[in-house]
Design a protein around this motif. Structure first.
Motif, PDB file in Angstrom:
ATOM      1  N   GLU A 227       0.851  -1.197   0.000  1.00  0.00           N
ATOM      2  CA  GLU A 227       0.000   0.000   0.000  1.00  0.00           C
ATOM      3  C   GLU A 227       0.888   1.249   0.000  1.00  0.00           C
ATOM      4  O   GLU A 227       1.012   1.955   0.996  1.00  0.00           O
ATOM      5  CB  GLU A 227      -0.925  -0.010   1.221  1.00  0.00           C
ATOM      6  CG  GLU A 227      -1.933  -1.147   1.206  1.00  0.00           C
ATOM      7  CD  GLU A 227      -2.742  -1.218   2.496  1.00  0.00           C
ATOM      8  OE1 GLU A 227      -2.575  -0.330   3.360  1.00  0.00           O
ATOM      9  OE2 GLU A 227      -3.530  -2.170   2.643  1.00  0.00           O
ATOM     10  N   PHE A 228       1.491   1.497  -1.143  1.00  0.00           N
ATOM     11  CA  PHE A 228       2.460   2.578  -1.231  1.00  0.00           C
ATOM     12  C   PHE A 228       1.904   3.836  -1.893  1.00  0.00           C
ATOM     13  O   PHE A 228       2.318   4.939  -1.569  1.00  0.00           O
ATOM     14  CB  PHE A 228       3.693   2.122  -2.010  1.00  0.00           C
ATOM     15  CG  PHE A 228       4.339   0.882  -1.442  1.00  0.00           C
ATOM     16  CD1 PHE A 228       4.553   0.761  -0.084  1.00  0.00           C
ATOM     17  CD2 PHE A 228       4.730  -0.158  -2.280  1.00  0.00           C
ATOM     18  CE1 PHE A 228       5.149  -0.374   0.442  1.00  0.00           C
ATOM     19  CE2 PHE A 228       5.321  -1.292  -1.763  1.00  0.00           C
ATOM     20  CZ  PHE A 228       5.535  -1.411  -0.405  1.00  0.00           C
ATOM     21  N   SER A 229       0.992   3.667  -2.812  1.00  0.00           N
ATOM     22  CA  SER A 229       0.567   4.809  -3.622  1.00  0.00           C
ATOM     23  C   SER A 229      -0.881   5.200  -3.374  1.00  0.00           C
ATOM     24  O   SER A 229      -1.463   5.942  -4.143  1.00  0.00           O
ATOM     25  CB  SER A 229       0.761   4.508  -5.114  1.00  0.00           C
ATOM     26  OG  SER A 229       0.038   3.352  -5.496  1.00  0.00           O
ATOM     27  N   SER A 230      -1.483   4.664  -2.288  1.00  0.00           N
ATOM     28  CA  SER A 230      -2.831   5.085  -1.937  1.00  0.00           C
ATOM     29  C   SER A 230      -2.762   6.513  -1.401  1.00  0.00           C
ATOM     30  O   SER A 230      -1.682   7.092  -1.284  1.00  0.00           O
ATOM     31  CB  SER A 230      -3.420   4.142  -0.895  1.00  0.00           C
ATOM     32  OG  SER A 230      -2.587   4.097   0.248  1.00  0.00           O
ATOM     33  N   GLU A 231      -3.902   7.097  -1.066  1.00  0.00           N
ATOM     34  CA  GLU A 231      -3.903   8.470  -0.567  1.00  0.00           C
ATOM     35  C   GLU A 231      -2.982   8.571   0.646  1.00  0.00           C
ATOM     36  O   GLU A 231      -3.178   7.904   1.659  1.00  0.00           O
ATOM     37  CB  GLU A 231      -5.329   8.871  -0.180  1.00  0.00           C
ATOM     38  CG  GLU A 231      -5.440  10.329   0.218  1.00  0.00           C
ATOM     39  CD  GLU A 231      -6.879  10.757   0.457  1.00  0.00           C
ATOM     40  OE1 GLU A 231      -7.059  11.815   1.066  1.00  0.00           O
ATOM     41  OE2 GLU A 231      -7.794  10.022   0.033  1.00  0.00           O
ATOM     42  N   ALA A 232      -1.977   9.416   0.522  1.00  0.00           N
ATOM     43  CA  ALA A 232      -0.912   9.447   1.523  1.00  0.00           C
ATOM     44  C   ALA A 232      -1.327  10.227   2.760  1.00  0.00           C
ATOM     45  O   ALA A 232      -1.753  11.373   2.671  1.00  0.00           O
ATOM     46  CB  ALA A 232       0.346  10.060   0.918  1.00  0.00           C
ATOM     47  N   ALA A 233      -1.178   9.593   3.913  1.00  0.00           N
ATOM     48  CA  ALA A 233      -1.359  10.314   5.178  1.00  0.00           C
ATOM     49  C   ALA A 233      -0.113  11.134   5.485  1.00  0.00           C
ATOM     50  O   ALA A 233      -0.178  12.183   6.126  1.00  0.00           O
ATOM     51  CB  ALA A 233      -1.651   9.339   6.303  1.00  0.00           C
ATOM     52  N   VAL A 281       5.888   5.243   3.450  1.00  0.00           N
ATOM     53  CA  VAL A 281       6.159   3.812   3.574  1.00  0.00           C
ATOM     54  C   VAL A 281       6.675   3.246   2.256  1.00  0.00           C
ATOM     55  O   VAL A 281       7.237   2.139   2.229  1.00  0.00           O
ATOM     56  CB  VAL A 281       4.896   3.066   4.064  1.00  0.00           C
ATOM     57  CG1 VAL A 281       3.871   2.940   2.960  1.00  0.00           C
ATOM     58  CG2 VAL A 281       5.250   1.678   4.617  1.00  0.00           C
ATOM     59  N   ALA A 282       6.543   4.006   1.173  1.00  0.00           N
ATOM     60  CA  ALA A 282       7.081   3.581  -0.121  1.00  0.00           C
ATOM     61  C   ALA A 282       8.599   3.415  -0.090  1.00  0.00           C
ATOM     62  O   ALA A 282       9.171   2.810  -1.009  1.00  0.00           O
ATOM     63  CB  ALA A 282       6.690   4.577  -1.215  1.00  0.00           C
ATOM     64  N   LEU A 283       9.257   3.898   0.964  1.00  0.00           N
ATOM     65  CA  LEU A 283      10.700   3.630   1.069  1.00  0.00           C
ATOM     66  C   LEU A 283      10.980   2.136   1.090  1.00  0.00           C
ATOM     67  O   LEU A 283      12.085   1.681   0.745  1.00  0.00           O
ATOM     68  CB  LEU A 283      11.313   4.329   2.284  1.00  0.00           C
ATOM     69  CG  LEU A 283      11.044   3.811   3.704  1.00  0.00           C
ATOM     70  CD1 LEU A 283      11.968   2.658   4.093  1.00  0.00           C
ATOM     71  CD2 LEU A 283      11.207   4.936   4.712  1.00  0.00           C
ATOM     72  N   ALA A 284       9.979   1.336   1.470  1.00  0.00           N
ATOM     73  CA  ALA A 284      10.117  -0.122   1.491  1.00  0.00           C
ATOM     74  C   ALA A 284      10.308  -0.708   0.103  1.00  0.00           C
ATOM     75  O   ALA A 284      10.797  -1.838  -0.038  1.00  0.00           O
ATOM     76  CB  ALA A 284       8.891  -0.758   2.147  1.00  0.00           C
ATOM     77  N   THR A 285       9.938   0.042  -0.937  1.00  0.00           N
ATOM     78  CA  THR A 285      10.112  -0.472  -2.299  1.00  0.00           C
ATOM     79  C   THR A 285      11.584  -0.669  -2.634  1.00  0.00           C
ATOM     80  O   THR A 285      11.912  -1.455  -3.521  1.00  0.00           O
ATOM     81  CB  THR A 285       9.472   0.471  -3.337  1.00  0.00           C
ATOM     82  OG1 THR A 285      10.059   1.782  -3.225  1.00  0.00           O
ATOM     83  CG2 THR A 285       7.970   0.570  -3.126  1.00  0.00           C
ATOM     84  N   GLY A 286      12.470   0.020  -1.923  1.00  0.00           N
ATOM     85  CA  GLY A 286      13.896  -0.155  -2.179  1.00  0.00           C
ATOM     86  C   GLY A 286      14.351  -1.579  -1.919  1.00  0.00           C
ATOM     87  O   GLY A 286      14.971  -2.218  -2.780  1.00  0.00           O
TER      88      GLY A 286
END
Length: 294
Positions: A227-233, A281-286
């Motif tokens: 859930e990286f690109s959903s509406e960002a909190a 949390v998209a930093l996890a994509t690395g």
């Protein structure tokens, strides 16, 4: 009851201001994009057209803006003059402790008390009033805002003393630990997946036993479900800003922080791919991409 000024209605500002209004406080609200503040009007807020219009002489004003530059632009000579003797400015923003200390000195010269009170909460936690506040600054200002923090978002309040920037140091430490935890979870879940484990079971086992805190449970679930690109909190661009501030404080205090450098690079990579508005949390994509996974 005096009217409280509230400047900055974003993802966090909206639930905090909403809670204050529901608790019976009178608010004058300013937001650069006026439309974002309009939902508060139905709850009794007065929407004003400038930061100065949100201020009452000798009163209290909260600011919750994106970065140091935005806060410095607002908290100028006219701002502190409008607050005047006995006024309190409580900054809920995540900013540099150096900026906080500079603003506190500037305010003091005009008889205004500056309090650092950065928010530890995602929007849903602020709305439920289960967030945490850390405060620092002169006791007079801290005591005047304490009940407002509780009414607005805070289940707990932690006092860091009279040096204005201390609360922001702790806020940056907290955000660094969240980012480092996300990296740790991403690497761990990738290791599990590469070795044929059911990652959902891994997540459930770890986040209901040894790592049962909300950071692991909530962010771990987002990593598990991609859930990286959903509406960002909390946007990746703001996450990078905060880790930049962490590294700035580390440099000035000669504190090696290799993990902070790693998560900084992870967030920088996210932004380099045009994903600045994704949740941080998209930093996890690395870790996921490094392992050849999607």
């Amino acid at each position: 009851m005096k009217t409280i000024g509230f400047i900055g209605i974003g993802n966090l500002g909206l639930p905090i201001a909403t809670n204050l209004l529901k608790a019976g406080h009178h608010l004058k609200v300013y937001n650069r994009t006026r439309d974002k503040a309009l939902p508060l009007e139905a709850l009794g807020a007065e929407i004003v057209d400038s930061p100065l219009a949100a201020i009452e002489k000798g009163g209290i004003v909260f600011t919750l803006v994106s970065d140091d530059a935005a806060l410095k632009e607002i908290a100028n000579d006219a701002f502190v003059a409008a607050l005047g003797q006995g006024g309190v400015h409580a900054s809920l923003s995540t900013i540099s402790p150096e900026t906080a200390n500079t603003l506190a000195d500037h305010h003091k010269h005009h008889g205004v008390t500056y309090v650092g009170a950065p928010v530890f909460a995602r929007p849903e936690a602020a709305a439920a009033k289960v967030g945490n506040a850390v405060i620092s600054g002169h006791t007079y200002g801290k005591e005047r805002i304490r009940h407002l923090l509780t009414d607005g978002f805070a289940k707990n309040i932690f006092d860091l003393g009279e040096k204005a920037g201390s609360a922001n140091v702790l806020k940056l430490i907290g955000n660094f630990m969240i980012a480092a935890s996300m990296e740790m979870m991403a690497e761990s879940f990738v290791l599990a997946e590469k070795n044929g484990l059911d990652v959902k079971v891994v997540y459930e086992m770890l986040t209901t036993t040894m790592f049962s805190g909300p950071i692991f449970r909530n962010y771990g679930g987002m990593i598990l479900n991609r859930e990286f690109s959903s509406e960002a909190a909390f946007k990746a661009s703001l996450g990078l800003k905060d880790i930049d501030l962490v590294l700035e404080v580390a440099r000035t205090s000669y504190t090696p922080m290799p993990m902070a450098n790693l998560v900084h690079q992870r967030l920088l990579t996210v932004l380099s791919k045009g994903r600045r508005d994704d949740d941080w949390v998209a930093l996890a994509t690395g870790a996921i991409n490094d392992a050849g996974l999607k």
